[in-house]
Design an enzyme around this catalytic site. Sequence first.
Site, PDB file in Angstrom:
ATOM      1  N   GLU A 185       0.837  -1.204   0.000  1.00 14.94           N
ATOM      2  CA  GLU A 185       0.000   0.000   0.000  1.00 14.94           C
ATOM      3  C   GLU A 185       0.870   1.252   0.000  1.00 14.94           C
ATOM      4  OE1 GLU A 185      -2.807   1.108  -0.537  1.00 14.94           O
ATOM      5  OE2 GLU A 185      -4.438   0.076   0.484  1.00 14.94           O
ATOM      6  N   ASP A 186       0.387   2.286  -0.640  1.00 10.08           N
ATOM      7  CA  ASP A 186       1.061   3.577  -0.547  1.00 10.08           C
ATOM      8  C   ASP A 186       0.808   4.210   0.817  1.00 10.08           C
ATOM      9  OD1 ASP A 186      -1.591   3.678  -1.377  1.00 10.08           O
ATOM     10  OD2 ASP A 186      -1.373   5.614  -2.358  1.00 10.08           O
ATOM     11  N   ASP A 228      -4.557   5.187   5.857  1.00 13.67           N
ATOM     12  CA  ASP A 228      -5.139   6.431   6.379  1.00 13.67           C
ATOM     13  C   ASP A 228      -6.058   6.054   7.549  1.00 13.67           C
ATOM     14  OD1 ASP A 228      -6.423   8.939   6.530  1.00 13.67           O
ATOM     15  OD2 ASP A 228      -5.988   9.323   4.428  1.00 13.67           O
ATOM     16  N   PHE A 274      -3.339  16.633   4.206  1.00  9.12           N
ATOM     17  CA  PHE A 274      -3.733  16.169   2.872  1.00  9.12           C
ATOM     18  C   PHE A 274      -2.473  16.114   2.014  1.00  9.12           C
ATOM     19  CE2 PHE A 274      -5.553  15.256  -0.936  1.00  9.12           C
ATOM     20  CZ  PHE A 274      -6.911  15.480  -1.056  1.00  9.12           C
ATOM     21  N   VAL A 275      -1.956  14.897   1.807  1.00 11.11           N
ATOM     22  CA  VAL A 275      -0.703  14.758   1.068  1.00 11.11           C
ATOM     23  C   VAL A 275      -0.935  14.151  -0.313  1.00 11.11           C
ATOM     24  CG1 VAL A 275       0.829  14.656   3.058  1.00 11.11           C
ATOM     25  CG2 VAL A 275      -0.252  12.555   2.241  1.00 11.11           C
TER      26      VAL A 275
HETATM   27  C1  PRP Z   1      -6.005   5.186  -0.927  1.00  9.05           C
HETATM   28  C2  PRP Z   1      -4.789   4.335  -0.640  1.00  9.05           C
HETATM   29  C3  PRP Z   1      -5.347   3.204   0.152  1.00  9.05           C
HETATM   30  C4  PRP Z   1      -6.521   3.817   0.868  1.00  9.05           C
HETATM   31  C5  PRP Z   1      -6.148   4.107   2.272  1.00  9.05           C
HETATM   32  O1  PRP Z   1      -6.654   4.701  -2.045  1.00  9.05           O
HETATM   33  O2  PRP Z   1      -4.150   3.911  -1.807  1.00  9.05           O
HETATM   34  O3  PRP Z   1      -5.744   2.137  -0.667  1.00  9.05           O
HETATM   35  O4  PRP Z   1      -6.838   5.044   0.215  1.00  9.05           O
HETATM   36  O5  PRP Z   1      -7.184   4.753   2.940  1.00  9.05           O
HETATM   37  P1  PRP Z   1      -7.905   4.159   4.216  1.00  9.05           P
HETATM   38  O6  PRP Z   1      -6.854   3.663   5.133  1.00  9.05           O
HETATM   39  O7  PRP Z   1      -8.644   5.349   4.795  1.00  9.05           O
HETATM   40  O8  PRP Z   1      -8.857   3.087   3.790  1.00  9.05           O
HETATM   41  P2  PRP Z   1      -7.849   5.486  -2.731  1.00  9.05           P
HETATM   42  O9  PRP Z   1      -9.164   4.929  -2.242  1.00  9.05           O
HETATM   43  O10 PRP Z   1      -7.678   6.963  -2.560  1.00  9.05           O
HETATM   44  O11 PRP Z   1      -7.708   5.064  -4.253  1.00  9.05           O
HETATM   45  P3  PRP Z   1      -6.440   5.260  -5.222  1.00  9.05           P
HETATM   46  O12 PRP Z   1      -5.323   4.423  -4.680  1.00  9.05           O
HETATM   47  O13 PRP Z   1      -6.922   4.762  -6.537  1.00  9.05           O
HETATM   48  O14 PRP Z   1      -6.089   6.730  -5.229  1.00  9.05           O
END
Ligand code: PRP
Length: 185
Positions: free
Chosen positions: A103-104, A107, A156-157
């Site tokens: 995961e990136d 949150d 917000f990063v």
């Molecule tokens: C982001 C990120 C994680 C998730 C984390 O994805 O890549 O998968 O949010 O958030 P959380 O811990 O609050 O669940 P996002 O839903 O923004 O989709 P993306 O990766 O396509 O930008």
Amino acid sequence: MEFEDISADIESVVLTKEQIAEGVARIAREIERDHTNHTPLLIGVLKGAVMVMADLARELRIPLEIDWMAVSSYGASTKSSGVVRIVKDLEISLEGRHVIIVEDIVDSGLTLSWLLENFASRQAASVRVAALLRKPEAMKVDVPIDYLGFDIPNDFVVGYGLDYAESYRSLSGVGVLKPSVYGGS
Ligand code: PRP
């Protein structure tokens, strides 16, 4: 700092390209230590994890396989519910595999928590988690992260895979987006 032409939208730098590279290398060394006798299956969660997957996979000095999953919340307003829909499922079976979810960012932790629960029934030999970033102040559920790059403040990063309205993913560092860009104060 390489925030290139759109640096005007970045309020402050959280992690430089070099710091990210150090974090990714540290994670890779930890993963290598835990996976000496088997080929792990790295699973990236689209789209944000594309950058960290690309760098981590190339940094790892062990054989590995890669698959991808795309998930989406049931509507923007219900993101906090933690109810997730599979947009693209895995193509490789998890049965008997040593899995590392890549995961990136973690949150609220809801996406990861749902994924771990979903994977629990797929007969993997082990399921571990690698996350480049974690926002401890934003976490709503406690999820285990086996390989962590950095804890960051609850701002917000964007950058290095992280977007705002699909932009900024290609920045080589991570920075705080100016509130004026998303209509904040
Ligand atoms: C982001 C990120 C994680 C998730 C984390 O994805 O890549 O998968 O949010 O958030 P959380 O811990 O609050 O669940 P996002 O839903 O923004 O989709 P993306 O990766 O396509 O930008």
